[in-house]
Design an enzyme around this catalytic site. Structure first.
Site, PDB file in Angstrom:
ATOM      1  N   THR A   8       0.853  -1.183   0.000  1.00 18.72           N
ATOM      2  CA  THR A   8       0.000   0.000   0.000  1.00 18.72           C
ATOM      3  C   THR A   8       0.889   1.233   0.000  1.00 18.72           C
ATOM      4  O   THR A   8       1.849   1.310   0.775  1.00 18.72           O
ATOM      5  CB  THR A   8      -0.908   0.029   1.248  1.00 18.72           C
ATOM      6  N   PRO A 187       4.072   8.407   1.025  1.00 17.42           N
ATOM      7  CA  PRO A 187       4.323   7.745  -0.252  1.00 17.42           C
ATOM      8  C   PRO A 187       5.767   7.260  -0.388  1.00 17.42           C
ATOM      9  O   PRO A 187       6.696   7.818   0.218  1.00 17.42           O
ATOM     10  CB  PRO A 187       4.020   8.854  -1.283  1.00 17.42           C
ATOM     11  N   SER A 188       5.933   6.222  -1.206  1.00 21.55           N
ATOM     12  CA  SER A 188       7.255   5.678  -1.565  1.00 21.55           C
ATOM     13  C   SER A 188       8.050   5.215  -0.346  1.00 21.55           C
ATOM     14  O   SER A 188       9.282   5.217  -0.367  1.00 21.55           O
ATOM     15  CB  SER A 188       8.061   6.714  -2.360  1.00 21.55           C
ATOM     16  N   ARG A 189       7.354   4.859   0.712  1.00 25.01           N
ATOM     17  CA  ARG A 189       7.990   4.358   1.942  1.00 25.01           C
ATOM     18  C   ARG A 189       8.863   5.409   2.645  1.00 25.01           C
ATOM     19  O   ARG A 189       9.658   5.070   3.517  1.00 25.01           O
ATOM     20  CB  ARG A 189       8.835   3.094   1.664  1.00 25.01           C
ATOM     21  N   LEU A 190       8.708   6.680   2.285  1.00 25.30           N
ATOM     22  CA  LEU A 190       9.437   7.748   2.966  1.00 25.30           C
ATOM     23  C   LEU A 190       8.571   8.278   4.110  1.00 25.30           C
ATOM     24  O   LEU A 190       8.133   9.429   4.129  1.00 25.30           O
ATOM     25  CB  LEU A 190       9.816   8.861   1.981  1.00 25.30           C
TER      26      LEU A 190
END
Length: 211
Positions: A8, A187-190
Site C-alpha cells: 500500500t 508515499p514511496s515508503r518515505l
C-alpha cells in the site's frame, strides 16, 4: 499475486516537527481521539511485547484501559506468560497500528504493577462474566479440551455466584514510557517518524528519524 507484491502506498497525511505537541502524552491523546472519531476498529488494541528471563521475545494483543502522565495501563493474569516475563524483566513495548489513518505509535519503557485499589476499581467495573472468567482461566496453562475450561467456569459460578472477589493473581500493569515514536505513513515508503525520548531532568527531546 504473490505475497511480495502486496503493498500500500500511504498518502493520507503527514507529520512534521511543527505538527506535534511538546508533550508526548498530549500528542498520543490527540491521535487516539482522532482514531476514535474516525471509527478505527479496536482502537484500544495494542501489541504488548515482553522478553523472558532467557531473552526470548513474545508479543500479543491486549487492550489499553487507561493512560495519563504516569503511563499506559492494561490488566491481565499475573501468572500468565506475559506476567512471568515481566516478573523477570520489567521492561516492555507497546504498539498501536491504526490502519485507516496509516499511523503507528510505538512506546517503550519500564513496567510496574498497579495498586490493589486500582485493580479493585477496574475489576468490579467489568461485566460479571468477565469477573468469573478471571477465576476460571489459568491463563497460559495447558488444558485438555474446551469442555474442561467450561467446567472450570461452572465451578466458579457455583462457588461465587454473581459476586466473585478479585483473584489475587489478577491485576494491572502500567508502562512508564522512556521513548514514544509517532509514525505516519507516506508515499514511496518515505514515512514520517517523530520520536520523543525522556531526558534525565524529566523533559522530553523531540527528533525526526529517517524511515
Amino acid at each position: 499475486m504473490s505475497i511480495a507484491d502486496i503493498r500500500t502506498d500511504y498518502q493520507r497525511d503527514q507529520l512534521t516537527e511543527t505538527d506535534v505537541a511538546a508533550d508526548p502524552f498530549a500528542q498520543f491523546s490527540r491521535w487516539f481521539d482522532q482514531a476514535l472519531t474516525a471509527g478505527v476498529p479496536e482502537v484500544n488494541a495494542m501489541t504488548l511485547s515482553t522478553v523472558s528471563a532467557e531473552g526470548k521475545p513474545s508479543g500479543r494483543i491486549v487492550l489499553i484501559k487507561d493512560y495519563d502522565q504516569r503511563g499506559f495501563s492494561w490488566f491481565t493474569n499475573y501468572d500468565s506468560a506475559k506476567g512471568q516475563d515481566l516478573a523477570s524483566n520489567p521492561f516492555a513495548s507497546l504498539l498501536f497500528f491504526w490502519i485507516p489513518l496509516e499511523r503507528q505509535v510505538r512506546i517503550e519503557g519500564r513496567v510496574e504493577k498497579l495498586s490493589d485499589a486500582e485493580n479493585d476499581t477496574y475489576f468490579f467495573s467489568r461485566p460479571v462474566g468477565s469477573q468469573q472468567g478471571a477465576h476460571a482461566s489459568h491463563q497460559s496453562q495447558p488444558i485438555a479440551n474446551r469442555e474442561a475450561l467450561e467446567q472450570q467456569l461452572v465451578d466458579v459460578v457455583a462457588k461465587f455466584g454473581d459476586q466473585p472477589p478479585r483473584p489475587a493473581h489478577w491485576g494491572g500493569y502500567r508502562l512508564i514510557p522512556e521513548r514514544i515514536e509517532f509514525w505516519q505513513g507516506r508515499p514511496s515508503r518515505l514515512h514520517d517518524r517523530i520520536v520523543y525520548e525522556k531526558q534525565t531532568d524529566g523533559s522530553w527531546s523531540i527528533q525526526r528519524l529517517q524511515p
